[in-house]
Design an enzyme around this catalytic site. Structure first.
Site, PDB file in Angstrom:
ATOM      1  N   ASP A  46      65.088  21.302  82.608  1.00  0.00           N
ATOM      2  CA  ASP A  46      66.334  21.289  83.364  1.00  0.00           C
ATOM      3  C   ASP A  46      67.136  20.065  82.966  1.00  0.00           C
ATOM      4  O   ASP A  46      66.652  18.938  83.052  1.00  0.00           O
ATOM      5  CB  ASP A  46      66.004  21.242  84.866  1.00  0.00           C
ATOM      6  CG  ASP A  46      67.264  21.150  85.707  1.00  0.00           C
ATOM      7  OD1 ASP A  46      67.959  22.173  85.835  1.00  0.00           O
ATOM      8  OD2 ASP A  46      67.565  20.054  86.222  1.00  0.00           O
TER       9      ASP A  46
ATOM     10  N   GLU B  32      68.408  25.680  79.332  1.00  0.00           N
ATOM     11  CA  GLU B  32      69.418  26.485  79.994  1.00  0.00           C
ATOM     12  C   GLU B  32      70.714  26.439  79.197  1.00  0.00           C
ATOM     13  O   GLU B  32      70.985  25.481  78.486  1.00  0.00           O
ATOM     14  CB  GLU B  32      69.653  25.977  81.411  1.00  0.00           C
ATOM     15  CG  GLU B  32      70.071  24.526  81.435  1.00  0.00           C
ATOM     16  CD  GLU B  32      69.952  23.922  82.810  1.00  0.00           C
ATOM     17  OE1 GLU B  32      70.198  24.647  83.779  1.00  0.00           O
ATOM     18  OE2 GLU B  32      69.617  22.741  82.895  1.00  0.00           O
TER      19      GLU B  32
ATOM     20  N   ASP C 197      65.270  19.323  90.761  1.00  0.00           N
ATOM     21  CA  ASP C 197      65.273  19.521  89.310  1.00  0.00           C
ATOM     22  C   ASP C 197      63.933  20.056  88.810  1.00  0.00           C
ATOM     23  O   ASP C 197      63.885  20.862  87.875  1.00  0.00           O
ATOM     24  CB  ASP C 197      65.616  18.210  88.590  1.00  0.00           C
ATOM     25  CG  ASP C 197      67.018  17.720  88.942  1.00  0.00           C
ATOM     26  OD1 ASP C 197      67.861  18.560  89.321  1.00  0.00           O
ATOM     27  OD2 ASP C 197      67.260  16.507  88.847  1.00  0.00           O
TER      28      ASP C 197
END
Ligand SMILES: [Zn+2]
Length: 286
Positions: free
Chosen positions: A94, A185, A267
């Site tokens: 992340d 991501e 996170d």
């Protein structure tokens, strides 16, 4: 000597005018501790010892070079290398604001400690610059100072990113500790808005750099890189019970699931969700 008559004799340089004289030899080459046996030349004493590989390699050919009166030999060898296939777990990563990156295996890339300090210094230097008279010597000095602080910040960030990404995907890590897959991501998820605040602009640049480094270092280490689609709600999902929150404000640092009562760093929960991304089911989240 007429064409075709040339016999294999002592090798010749291609031209006496080339700056670097060198020739190539193929055949049986033997490397001993202090000397090397070359095809057509025989044994030659080595001045520098311990540099050439002498065991577990197949010597195929070499190139002899002359530079400033010294002779150099470089070997072309074939070597079996150990199985590089990573065997570690899938790691979700992340990319964030408070921390540069949080990994599902617990690794984190923190913002460099000196950064806050440097940003303040930068602001001060920029204000000072704006007060200096155009074209003056003092203005030039102030401008140089601003540039230097920019460079410091860049170096601080790059250093943190290099160390952080290597800690997760470096080629030098043993295969069982190297993830088979990392999941990153899509950066649009973070809404990379056009932002004119300096700190934010620098931060966005860092995220791009982190991703770039994870990608190329993974390629070196045989790690597959997967992208979570931009609609995958990694921050809203509970990684344990898979239920999705309607909303998750940016200010909420802790993920609290009202169904299974998971309480966890926001996170880290997102990274764990990324690790569980099913590449085939991305469309569901649209
Ligand atoms: Zn839950």
């Amino acid at each position: 000597m007429a064409a075709g008559e040339e016999k294999a004799g002592f090798p010749k340089f291609k031209s006496k005018h080339t700056a670097r004289k060198s020739f190539y030899l193929e055949g049986s080459i033997t490397v001993a501790a202090k000397e090397i046996r070359l095809p057509r030349i025989g044994w030659a004493r080595l001045k520098e010892k311990g540099y050439l590989p002498c065991s577990d390699v197949r010597n195929l050919s070499c190139r002899i070079t002359e530079r400033a009166g010294r002779w150099f030999v470089s070997l072309f060898v074939e070597e079996e290398i150990a199985d590089m296939t990573p065997r570690g777990e899938i790691v979700g990563i992340d990319l964030g604001i408070n921390r540069l990156a949080t990994c599902s295996n617990g690794a984190v890339i923190e913002n460099p400690k000196q950064l806050k300090h440097s940003l303040k210094k930068l602001q001060r230097a920029q204000r000072a610059l704006s007060r200096k008279q155009k074209g003056s010597k003092n203005r030039a000095k102030a401008r140089a100072k601003v540039a230097q602080i920019h460079l410091d910040i860049r170096n601080q960030r790059l250093d943190a990113i290099h160390k952080g990404t290597s800690a997760v995907v470096a080629k030098t890590k043993p295969a069982h500790q190297r993830p088979q897959v990392i999941v990153l991501e899509d950066l649009h998820v973070k809404g990379m808005v056009k932002n004119h605040r300096l700190a934010q602009a620098l931060h966005d640049a860092s995220l791009g750099e982190i991703r770039r480094q994870f990608e190329y270092k993974s390629a070196w280490s045989g790690i597959e890189v997967r992208m979570a689609g931009r609609w995958y709600p990694s921050t809203k999902l509970c990684h344990r019970c898979k239920r999705k929150k309607a909303d998750m404000a940016l200010s909420e640092r802790i993920y609290r699931c009202e169904h299974c009562h998971l309480t966890m760093d926001r996170d880290l929960n997102a990274a764990l969700n990324l690790a569980q991304v099913d590449p085939l089911k991305q469309a569901e989240y649209r």
